[in-house]
Design a protein around this motif. Structure first.
Motif, short mmCIF file in Angstrom:
data_model
loop_
_atom_site.label_atom_id
_atom_site.label_comp_id
_atom_site.label_asym_id
_atom_site.label_seq_id
_atom_site.Cartn_x
_atom_site.Cartn_y
_atom_site.Cartn_z
N GLU A 1 0.83 -1.20 0.00
CA GLU A 1 0.00 0.00 0.00
C GLU A 1 0.87 1.25 0.00
O GLU A 1 0.45 2.31 -0.43
N ARG A 2 2.08 1.12 0.51
CA ARG A 2 2.98 2.27 0.61
C ARG A 2 4.26 2.00 -0.18
O ARG A 2 5.34 1.89 0.37
N ASP A 3 4.14 1.88 -1.48
CA ASP A 3 5.28 1.58 -2.34
C ASP A 3 6.14 2.83 -2.50
O ASP A 3 5.70 3.83 -3.04
N THR A 4 7.36 2.76 -1.99
CA THR A 4 8.28 3.89 -2.11
C THR A 4 9.42 3.54 -3.06
O THR A 4 10.50 4.11 -2.97
N GLY A 5 9.18 2.59 -3.95
CA GLY A 5 10.21 2.16 -4.89
C GLY A 5 10.57 3.25 -5.88
O GLY A 5 10.05 4.37 -5.84
N VAL A 6 11.44 2.91 -6.78
CA VAL A 6 11.91 3.87 -7.78
C VAL A 6 11.24 3.58 -9.12
O VAL A 6 10.72 2.49 -9.34
N GLN A 7 11.27 4.57 -9.99
CA GLN A 7 10.76 4.41 -11.34
C GLN A 7 11.83 4.89 -12.31
O GLN A 7 12.53 5.86 -12.04
N TRP A 8 11.92 4.22 -13.42
CA TRP A 8 12.84 4.63 -14.48
C TRP A 8 12.02 5.32 -15.55
O TRP A 8 10.90 4.91 -15.86
N ARG A 9 12.58 6.39 -16.12
CA ARG A 9 11.91 7.17 -17.15
C ARG A 9 12.89 7.49 -18.27
O ARG A 9 14.09 7.50 -18.05
N ASP A 10 12.35 7.77 -19.46
CA ASP A 10 13.22 8.18 -20.56
C ASP A 10 13.52 9.67 -20.44
O ASP A 10 13.06 10.34 -19.51
N ALA A 11 14.29 10.20 -21.38
CA ALA A 11 14.71 11.60 -21.32
C ALA A 11 13.53 12.57 -21.35
O ALA A 11 13.63 13.68 -20.83
N ALA A 12 12.41 12.15 -21.92
CA ALA A 12 11.22 13.00 -21.97
C ALA A 12 10.35 12.86 -20.73
O ALA A 12 9.31 13.50 -20.62
N GLY A 13 10.75 11.98 -19.80
CA GLY A 13 9.99 11.81 -18.57
C GLY A 13 8.94 10.72 -18.62
O GLY A 13 8.18 10.54 -17.67
N ARG A 14 8.87 9.99 -19.72
CA ARG A 14 7.88 8.92 -19.84
C ARG A 14 8.40 7.66 -19.15
O ARG A 14 9.58 7.33 -19.27
N PRO A 15 7.53 6.93 -18.44
CA PRO A 15 7.97 5.69 -17.78
C PRO A 15 8.48 4.68 -18.80
O PRO A 15 7.98 4.61 -19.93
N VAL A 16 9.49 3.93 -18.42
CA VAL A 16 10.01 2.84 -19.25
C VAL A 16 9.86 1.54 -18.48
O VAL A 16 9.64 1.54 -17.27
N ARG A 17 9.97 0.43 -19.19
CA ARG A 17 9.86 -0.88 -18.54
C ARG A 17 10.94 -1.79 -19.09
O ARG A 17 11.48 -1.58 -20.17
N VAL A 18 11.23 -2.82 -18.32
CA VAL A 18 12.21 -3.82 -18.72
C VAL A 18 11.47 -4.93 -19.43
O VAL A 18 10.39 -5.35 -18.99
N ALA A 19 12.03 -5.41 -20.53
CA ALA A 19 11.36 -6.46 -21.29
C ALA A 19 12.39 -7.27 -22.07
O ALA A 19 13.50 -6.80 -22.33
N PHE A 20 12.01 -8.48 -22.45
CA PHE A 20 12.79 -9.24 -23.42
C PHE A 20 12.43 -8.71 -24.79
O PHE A 20 11.24 -8.55 -25.11
N VAL A 21 13.44 -8.44 -25.59
CA VAL A 21 13.23 -7.91 -26.93
C VAL A 21 14.02 -8.79 -27.89
O VAL A 21 15.19 -9.07 -27.67
N ASP A 22 13.35 -9.23 -28.97
CA ASP A 22 14.08 -10.09 -29.93
C ASP A 22 14.97 -9.24 -30.83
O ASP A 22 14.97 -8.01 -30.75
N GLU A 23 15.73 -9.90 -31.69
CA GLU A 23 16.69 -9.18 -32.52
C GLU A 23 16.05 -8.24 -33.53
O GLU A 23 16.70 -7.36 -34.08
N ASP A 24 14.74 -8.39 -33.76
CA ASP A 24 14.02 -7.48 -34.66
C ASP A 24 13.39 -6.31 -33.90
O ASP A 24 12.70 -5.49 -34.50
N GLY A 25 13.58 -6.26 -32.57
CA GLY A 25 13.04 -5.17 -31.77
C GLY A 25 11.64 -5.42 -31.23
O GLY A 25 11.05 -4.52 -30.65
N ARG A 26 11.11 -6.62 -31.42
CA ARG A 26 9.76 -6.93 -30.94
C ARG A 26 9.82 -7.31 -29.46
O ARG A 26 10.62 -8.13 -29.05
N VAL A 27 8.96 -6.67 -28.65
CA VAL A 27 8.87 -6.99 -27.23
C VAL A 27 8.14 -8.32 -27.08
O VAL A 27 7.06 -8.51 -27.65
N LEU A 28 8.76 -9.22 -26.34
CA LEU A 28 8.19 -10.56 -26.14
C LEU A 28 7.46 -10.66 -24.81
O LEU A 28 7.87 -10.04 -23.82
N GLN A 29 6.42 -11.47 -24.79
CA GLN A 29 5.72 -11.78 -23.54
C GLN A 29 6.48 -12.90 -22.84
O GLN A 29 7.17 -13.69 -23.49
N PRO A 30 6.37 -13.00 -21.51
CA PRO A 30 7.11 -14.05 -20.78
C PRO A 30 6.91 -15.46 -21.33
O PRO A 30 7.85 -16.25 -21.39
#
Length: 146
Positions: A109-138
């Motif tokens: 309920e009290r998440d004080t974790g950190v967030q990563w953002r790009d240079a424009a301030g938009r949130p980013v996420r970690v993902a598996f990405v194939d060699e063609d740049g496609r984000v894969l599902q687990p």
């Protein structure tokens, strides 16, 4: 002694856990990613004992994840700052994955974790990405031994 895999070798995950996987090292790296550089600030933000912090900082410097830089404020003695190296900056993706997993699977309920953002301030996420740049599902990712 490094953790071994069943084949008797050491896998990259085992080496990373051995080198960086204790709680304090990960939290020091989180604080460093947030911009903390000074010993006293690490100590106060983490509530860590000075001897433990000294040991962790030295280990992270020895492993090439942090580097020491001298600084001196006017009228004071020379002191040391700790900054992420290129390897340390690359480790942020691991911290991002840990944070994302924790938010999704260990909600608070009290998440004080950190967030990563790009240079424009938009949130980013970690993902598996194939060699063609496609984000894969687990369920699209297979894990195998080398």
């Amino acid at each position: 002694m490094p953790l071994t895999d069943p084949s008797g070798g050491t896998c990259s995950i085992a080496r990373t856990i051995t080198a960086l996987g204790d709680r304090w090292s990960l939290l020091v790296l989180r604080e460093s990613a947030l911009g903390t550089t000074r010993f006293s600030d690490f100590r106060s933000r983490l509530g860590i004992a000075s001897d433990v912090l000294t040991d962790r900082l030295q280990a992270l410097v020895d492993r090439g994840v942090l580097e020491r830089t001298a600084y001196q404020e006017e009228g004071s003695r020379t002191r040391t700052e700790y900054r992420l190296t290129e390897a340390g900056r690359e480790f942020q993706v691991v911290l991002g994955a840990l944070g994302t997993w924790g938010r999704e699977h260990l909600p608070s309920e009290r998440d004080t974790g950190v967030q990563w953002r790009d240079a424009a301030g938009r949130p980013v996420r970690v993902a598996f990405v194939d060699e063609d740049g496609r984000v894969l599902q687990p369920d699209e990712v297979a894990v195998s031994r080398r």
